[in-house]
Design a protein around this motif. Structure first.
Motif, mmCIF file in Angstrom:
data_model
loop_
_atom_site.group_PDB
_atom_site.id
_atom_site.type_symbol
_atom_site.label_atom_id
_atom_site.label_comp_id
_atom_site.label_asym_id
_atom_site.label_seq_id
_atom_site.Cartn_x
_atom_site.Cartn_y
_atom_site.Cartn_z
ATOM 1 N N GLU A 157 87.809 69.509 54.917
ATOM 2 C CA GLU A 157 86.988 68.520 55.613
ATOM 3 C C GLU A 157 85.512 68.914 55.582
ATOM 4 O O GLU A 157 84.633 68.077 55.356
ATOM 5 N N ALA A 158 85.245 70.190 55.795
ATOM 6 C CA ALA A 158 83.861 70.667 55.769
ATOM 7 C C ALA A 158 83.261 70.533 54.377
ATOM 8 O O ALA A 158 82.096 70.141 54.218
ATOM 9 N N ASP B 94 79.045 65.144 50.645
ATOM 10 C CA ASP B 94 78.426 63.864 51.014
ATOM 11 C C ASP B 94 76.961 64.043 51.399
ATOM 12 O O ASP B 94 76.114 63.189 51.097
ATOM 13 N N ARG B 95 76.637 65.153 52.083
ATOM 14 C CA ARG B 95 75.246 65.408 52.481
ATOM 15 C C ARG B 95 74.374 65.728 51.285
ATOM 16 O O ARG B 95 73.195 65.367 51.258
ATOM 17 N N GLU C 118 70.438 63.843 47.378
ATOM 18 C CA GLU C 118 69.332 64.661 46.884
ATOM 19 C C GLU C 118 69.642 65.337 45.554
ATOM 20 O O GLU C 118 68.827 66.115 45.061
ATOM 21 N N SER C 119 70.800 65.047 44.965
ATOM 22 C CA SER C 119 71.233 65.764 43.776
ATOM 23 C C SER C 119 71.599 64.796 42.655
ATOM 24 O O SER C 119 71.981 63.652 42.905
ATOM 25 N N THR C 120 71.489 65.272 41.423
ATOM 26 C CA THR C 120 71.914 64.482 40.273
ATOM 27 C C THR C 120 73.433 64.524 40.166
ATOM 28 O O THR C 120 74.099 65.371 40.773
#
Length: 342
Positions: free
Chosen positions: A12-13, A19-20, A24-26
């Protein structure tokens, strides 16, 4: 009662962390984070670690020992443990684990040689390939692809992202543009946007390719017109990688250095070209191109701008010049100045 962060399972973590990071990432970076941390999550589940609050220094020690025992290259293990530390730093931020836990993750050191592969498309190998294409196969997809890769030192994703409109034939330059909304992000996003001047030979190759029978006249799923096209439109990264291997086979211009016959060699097939010891990937062409640009006398700052990398990164990871080549650079730039005027 809502779930508390310390009660999150490792899975889950991990999913929350991915998702976070996604905005901000490719896509390429996200795949790396995803699969590297997936290894850790699955290992935790086998160890019956049910909550992230159970993680401690001994957990990370055992995991590193486990991964090292699977025969990972030092640089790969280094990358995995760095990503794991970033994940645990996120867990600290959301108060799922105690502060300072990430400091207990050991990052194995790697030497400069281990951190950077020496495999590249060497200048002495690129030259006969380009000479062959310019003389016998001008304007083919393989020719245009190799000319652009070699001339610009571009990353695979950057080349795949090019549209026809990004090529300015009259002024002989390519414009790399970050367009994530239509599936062609650049690695450094808007910081990767830049115009890159082309040599006469590279521009000639592109001009010929655009009107050749070797190019499919296609648009992609977003209505854009890719510069390099496949039968289905814009090629995927694996397709461009296959093209690169095929374009760098040395048997195109001379006898096979590995004692094989081109007519019967399976390495000339699309899906097996990567197995040829002499074929090269886009990254290896980029490495060779950067070395060649530096050897040609371009200042590191200029090369860095062209290929969208820092000077420090170029020196550490891409500049594969031999000590003799570096001596020749110094000779060209400085030693001649030491001569007395006649």
């Amino acid at each position: 009662m809502s779930q508390q962060p310390e009660d999150l399972t490792p899975r889950e973590a991990w999913q929350r962390y991915i998702d976070r990071r996604r905005p901000e990432s490719t896509d390429h970076s996200m795949k790396t984070y995803y699969y590297r941390l997936k290894q850790f999550v699955e290992w935790c589940e086998r160890q019956q670690i049910e909550r992230v609050s159970e993680l401690d220094g001994w957990t990370f020690e055992n995991y590193e020992t486990h991964r090292a025992g699977e025969g990972l290259a030092p640089v790969t293990l280094n990358g995995e443990m760095k990503d794991l530390r970033l994940f645990v730093e996120y867990l600290e931020r959301i108060e799922a684990v105690e502060d300072g836990l990430s400091d207990r993750i050991h990052i194995p050191k790697v030497s400069d040689n281990e951190a950077s592969s020496d495999k590249k498309l060497a200048t002495e190998d690129a030259k006969p390939l380009l000479e062959y294409y310019r003389r016998y196969d001008k304007g083919s997809r393989s020719h245009a692809l190799l000319e652009v890769f070699w001339n610009t030192g571009a990353r695979l994703g950057a080349l795949r992202a090019l549209d026809v409109r990004d090529y300015h034939s009259d002024e002989q330059y390519l414009e790399f543009v970050h367009r994530p909304e239509s599936d062609t992000p650049l690695k450094k996003k808007v910081n990767g946007e830049r115009p890159v001047a082309l040599s006469d030979a590279a521009a000639d190759a592109l001009d010929a390719y655009l009107v050749s029978d070797d190019r499919w006249d296609k648009h992609d799923d977003h209505g854009r017109e890719p510069l390099f096209t496949s039968r289905l439109g814009r090629p995927g990264q694996n397709t461009v990688r296959c093209w690169s291997y095929l374009a760098t086979l040395p048997c195109l211009h001379s006898e096979c250095p590995h004692g094989r016959k081109r007519e019967t060699c399976e390495f000339t097939e699309r899906n097996k070209a990567s197995q040829c010891p002499s074929s090269r990937s886009p990254h290896q062409i980029r490495t060779g191109s950067i070395t060649y640009q530096l050897d040609s006398g371009l200042p590191p700052e200029v090369v860095a701008t062209r290929v969208n990398a820092s000077v420090e990164t170029i020196k550490k990871h891409y500049d594969k010049a031999t000590p003799r080549q570096r001596m020749q650079r110094r000779r060209r730039r400085y030693v001649d100045r030491l001569e007395f005027d006649s």
